[in-house]
Scaffold this motif. Structure first.
Motif, PDB file in Angstrom:
ATOM      1  N   GLN A 246      43.989  42.394  56.338  1.00 42.13           N
ATOM      2  CA  GLN A 246      42.985  41.412  56.220  1.00 42.13           C
ATOM      3  C   GLN A 246      41.921  41.451  57.628  1.00 42.13           C
ATOM      4  OE1 GLN A 246      42.494  39.556  53.881  1.00 42.13           O
ATOM      5  NE2 GLN A 246      44.593  40.250  52.710  1.00 42.13           N
ATOM      6  N   GLU A 248      40.234  43.517  58.493  1.00 47.44           N
ATOM      7  CA  GLU A 248      39.056  44.632  58.229  1.00 47.44           C
ATOM      8  C   GLU A 248      38.129  43.766  57.409  1.00 47.44           C
ATOM      9  OE1 GLU A 248      40.591  47.859  55.801  1.00 47.44           O
ATOM     10  OE2 GLU A 248      42.040  48.647  57.451  1.00 47.44           O
ATOM     11  N   ALA A 249      38.540  42.562  56.914  1.00 45.97           N
ATOM     12  CA  ALA A 249      37.385  41.770  56.071  1.00 45.97           C
ATOM     13  C   ALA A 249      36.827  40.693  56.956  1.00 45.97           C
ATOM     14  CB  ALA A 249      38.249  41.129  54.876  1.00 45.97           C
ATOM     15  N   TYR A 405      41.732  42.559  38.328  1.00 50.39           N
ATOM     16  CA  TYR A 405      42.269  41.863  39.579  1.00 50.39           C
ATOM     17  C   TYR A 405      43.258  40.646  39.185  1.00 50.39           C
ATOM     18  CZ  TYR A 405      38.208  44.056  41.799  1.00 50.39           C
ATOM     19  OH  TYR A 405      37.295  44.990  42.504  1.00 50.39           O
ATOM     20  N   ASN A 416      44.364  38.495  47.921  1.00 53.34           N
ATOM     21  CA  ASN A 416      44.584  39.700  46.970  1.00 53.34           C
ATOM     22  C   ASN A 416      45.421  40.459  47.511  1.00 53.34           C
ATOM     23  OD1 ASN A 416      43.950  41.441  44.895  1.00 53.34           O
ATOM     24  ND2 ASN A 416      41.929  41.755  45.592  1.00 53.34           N
ATOM     25  N   GLU A 419      45.164  44.197  46.438  1.00 50.82           N
ATOM     26  CA  GLU A 419      44.214  45.132  47.165  1.00 50.82           C
ATOM     27  C   GLU A 419      43.705  44.267  48.484  1.00 50.82           C
ATOM     28  OE1 GLU A 419      41.342  47.248  44.955  1.00 50.82           O
ATOM     29  OE2 GLU A 419      42.170  46.558  43.080  1.00 50.82           O
ATOM     30  N   GLN A 422      40.094  43.126  49.998  1.00 50.39           N
ATOM     31  CA  GLN A 422      39.068  43.498  48.791  1.00 50.39           C
ATOM     32  C   GLN A 422      38.993  42.315  47.644  1.00 50.39           C
ATOM     33  OE1 GLN A 422      37.515  46.381  49.085  1.00 50.39           O
ATOM     34  NE2 GLN A 422      38.630  46.731  50.897  1.00 50.39           N
ATOM     35  N   HIS A 423      37.628  42.001  47.490  1.00 52.58           N
ATOM     36  CA  HIS A 423      37.460  41.147  46.343  1.00 52.58           C
ATOM     37  C   HIS A 423      38.150  39.774  46.543  1.00 52.58           C
ATOM     38  CE1 HIS A 423      37.354  39.795  42.129  1.00 52.58           C
ATOM     39  NE2 HIS A 423      36.088  40.251  42.225  1.00 52.58           N
ATOM     40  N   GLN A 424      37.748  38.994  47.787  1.00 55.99           N
ATOM     41  CA  GLN A 424      38.157  37.724  48.145  1.00 55.99           C
ATOM     42  C   GLN A 424      37.225  36.607  48.299  1.00 55.99           C
ATOM     43  OE1 GLN A 424      41.925  39.517  50.967  1.00 55.99           O
ATOM     44  NE2 GLN A 424      40.245  38.755  51.836  1.00 55.99           N
TER      45      GLN A 424
END
Length: 467
Positions: A246, A248-249, A405, A416, A419, A422-424
């Motif tokens: 996490q 990384e986001a 998703y 998420n 993944e 990603q896509h949060q």
């Protein structure tokens, strides 16, 4: 000598025929609209410059309190244009029984309460300084100190604020609730139950800022008789590995501002062991099915919530059309719009068109208002109803019912786990918990609502009991 005189005359002619040097806006009593006034008036060297306007420096009014020790107030003002020949000021009270003024502009209260004006003059320039002489507020009491309401029998209750003394000039109070997910209050002190729990309702005096409170407890007439079903989903990574991914986001923490989150803060909100009790468990509620709650019940919750008020039918239809929990949709909108009070919820004009955004879609952290408005403009969300309908469709297609998703819980929308990073939906580590708190108070208020929990378990964890 004649040549020198001619040069000096030419210089004077150039200097005295220059254009106006800037402008200022008059600081008047606020009773009249005032256009910008000339800051400097060009004139010949030997002419008098007449005063045109008077601008008060600090304030255009003062308030004195009867029966209290009041400091005299000195009226300070600037006369324009700045090169006026005579900038002396004279003062005269329109009613010396309310307020007196001396030749220096020092104002003192008279023997009588009321409103009067000090006429301030400089040559032909005139302005008026407002004086309020009032009986001040010394306290406030509430008509009752506590009350109990029932969320599933949403009858309103009236609170009254008793301002002391009873002859205080300014009797007005403002009302507010500590937790609007439990109970709201309108500008007249009418209290509406929303969700189960306890909150304080306050009345604050406009004069003096005194407060009184009533503790409101909201419960239910009926009680839930069945346990809420729970299903579990296993993931093959550990909580520590999940938190590391996490990072990384660029997760954030919202306190007095927006700050980067530490990995310990991420772990706190990622680990289901910390989230299966209290209101936090509602972030695991399946959002992809109806709760079988009527639009009228949603309207009870939305009452008094700004631009969201009265949209129960819109939320219900949008939820049914898009396969989403109607309660979740309402709670999400309340959180994103500050209970219907945000700029985006009340309409932002872009390209000559007023648009609305009830879910913060497209409202990136760096410029949420403009970015959210631009997205709403592109989508044609020109009414609150269209913003609810369009937002519900977007949330369904991109998250809850997205075939790739399937982020059908608040927890999944935020983290998420299929993944990670990603896509949060949000960067705030506490985003899911914040929504879950409001969802808890509402869901527990309606014991007939239908729903179930879906709890993740990570490698090395046992299945936690929901409490």
């Amino acid at each position: 000598m004649k040549k020198l005189t001619a040069v000096i005359s030419a210089l004077i002619l150039v200097i005295t025929n220059l254009s106006v040097y800037g402008a200022y806006k008059l600081n008047d009593s606020g009773d009249e609209h005032v256009e910008q006034q000339p800051y400097f008036t060009p004139t010949s060297t030997f002419d008098d410059v007449e005063a045109k306007t008077i601008s008060f420096k600090d304030s255009s009014s003062v308030t004195f309190y009867s029966g209290r020790e009041n400091e005299p107030y000195l009226i300070e003002a600037d006369v324009y244009p700045v090169n006026a020949t005579d900038k002396s000021l004279s003062f005269k009270s329109e009613d010396i029984s309310i307020a007196e003024v001396d030749s220096r502009g020092v104002v003192t209260p008279g023997s009588k309460t009321g409103v009067t004006y000090i006429e301030v003059t400089s040559g032909s320039a005139k302005s008026r300084f407002k004086v309020n002489h009032v009986i001040g507020v010394e306290g406030v009491a509430m008509s009752q100190s506590e009350m109990t309401l029932y969320a599933d029998k949403p009858i309103t209750a009236q609170l009254n604020a008793l301002v002391a003394p009873t002859n205080a000039t300014i009797q007005e109070v403002t009302w507010y609730s500590d937790d609007e997910s439990i109970a709201t209050v309108d500008s007249d002190g009418l209290v509406y139950p929303c969700g189960v729990g306890s909150t304080d309702i306050y009345a604050r005096t406009v004069d003096g800022g005194y407060t009184a409170k009533c503790t409101v407890t909201v419960t239910t007439w009926e009680k839930r008789t069945e346990e809420i079903p729970v299903v579990y989903t296993d993931y093959d990574i550990t909580v520590e590995e999940m938190a590391q991914l996490q990072m990384e986001a660029s997760p954030t923490v919202f306190t007095t501002g927006v700050f980067p989150a530490a990995i310990e803060q991420v772990e706190q909100y990622v680990n289901p062991e910390n989230l299966v009790t209290g209101y936090d468990k509602y972030q695991f509620m399946d959002l992809s099915s109806s709760n079988n709650i009527d639009a009228s019940v949603l309207d009870t919750y939305l009452n008094g919530k700004g631009s969201l008020s009265g949209l129960g039918e819109t939320f219900k239809n949008a939820a049914d059309t898009n396969g989403i929990s109607e309660v979740y949709l309402v709670i999400h909108a309340c959180l994103e719009t500050g209970n219907g009070s945000s700029e985006l919820a009340n309409g932002v004009e872009i390209n000559g068109t007023t648009v609305y955004n009830m879910f913060g879609i497209g409202a990136v952290d760096i410029d949420p208002i403009n970015a959210g408005a631009e997205y709403a403009y592109e989508q044609g969300w020109t009414t609150p109803e269209k913003a609810v309908e369009g937002g519900a469709e977007w949330i369904s297609e991109n998250y809850i019912n997205n075939p790739s998703y399937s982020q059908n819980t608040l927890y999944k929308m935020r983290w998420n786990p299929e993944e990670p990073a990603q896509h949060q939906y949000a960067t705030d580590v506490a985003w899911a918990s914040k929504q879950a708190k409001s969802m808890s108070s509402m869901f527990e208020a309606f014991p007939t609502a239908e729903y179930h929990f879906e709890i993740p378990t990570y490698a090395g964890q046992e299945r936690f009991e929901v409490k």
